[in-house]
Write an enzyme that holds these catalytic residues in place. Structure first.
Site, PDB file in Angstrom:
ATOM      1  CG  ASP A 104      39.673  48.061  40.932  1.00 23.05           C
ATOM      2  OD1 ASP A 104      40.482  47.696  40.974  1.00 23.05           O
ATOM      3  OD2 ASP A 104      37.881  47.347  40.861  1.00 23.05           O
ATOM      4  CG  ASP A 138      38.806  41.933  41.467  1.00 21.80           C
ATOM      5  OD1 ASP A 138      39.144  40.894  41.046  1.00 21.80           O
ATOM      6  OD2 ASP A 138      39.223  41.880  42.862  1.00 21.80           O
ATOM      7  CG  ASP A 182      29.994  40.953  48.405  1.00 21.52           C
ATOM      8  OD1 ASP A 182      30.769  42.131  47.816  1.00 21.52           O
ATOM      9  OD2 ASP A 182      28.697  40.543  48.270  1.00 21.52           O
ATOM     10  CB  SER A 240      42.595  42.616  51.318  1.00 24.45           C
ATOM     11  OG  SER A 240      41.448  42.501  51.179  1.00 24.45           O
TER      12      SER A 240
END
Length: 177
Positions: free
Chosen positions: A8, A10, A18, A54
């Site tokens: 992955d 991040d 966040d 996203s």
């Protein structure tokens, strides 16, 4: 066993936020992560990234800005003798019901298809339950790191036996020794 490791991005390679990583200025490698990738490469492992992004679907950054973030990652990695062979990412928002957004295994299936390999016994390092779920669904061996969101995973139902390490460097130390 295929000599491949899926990471992955991040929270595993770079600091997570966040508020999303929206520019190359915001991208900061986790100490030791780039050197860990270089060590994998030196041991003959191919390294690829599977990442939910996203922020693209949310219009928080553009595809050009994402490419600039990845270019910075590649540049810093090359300075320590490492390389990431490919970056697979899902640009969709959670409500778009796509097959590529983790916890679904679509990105992992794309990796297997593109590289022409099975993911059985391939290590997949993530910092969230959804990373573990996607890896497991694709037949890979999930590993959790405590960096990023890795310390927030209170409910790990079904994944209690997954190895947990402080960071990517610790994973590689254990794996290569």
């Amino acid at each position: 066993m295929p000599k491949l490791v899926i990471l992955d991005r991040d929270g595993v390679i770079n600091e997570d936020s966040d508020e999303y990583i929206k520019s190359s200025c915001e991208w900061k490698a986790i100490p030791g992560s780039l050197e860990a990738i270089a060590r994998l490469n030196q041991a003959g492992y191919r390294v690829v990234v599977a990442s939910n992004q996203s922020g693209l679907g949310r219009a928080l950054f553009t595809i050009n800005e994402l490419h600039q973030i990845h270019q910075k990652m590649h540049n810093e990695l090359s300075q320590v003798g490492g390389t990431i062979e490919a970056i697979f990412f899902c640009p969709h928002r959670p409500n778009e019901d796509c097959q590529c957004r983790k916890p679904r295994p679509g990105l992992f299936h794309d990796i297997a298809k593109r590289l022409g390999i099975s993911l059985i016994n391939v290590l997949a390092v993530g910092d969230s339950l959804r990373d573990l779920q996607a890896a497991s669904a694709a037949g890979a061996n999930p590993i959790l790191v405590r960096t990023g969101k890795g310390t927030l995973n209170g409910n790990m139902a079904g994944f209690e036996e997954v190895p947990v390490y402080d960071d990517l460097a610790a994973v590689v130390d254990n794996f290569l020794d």
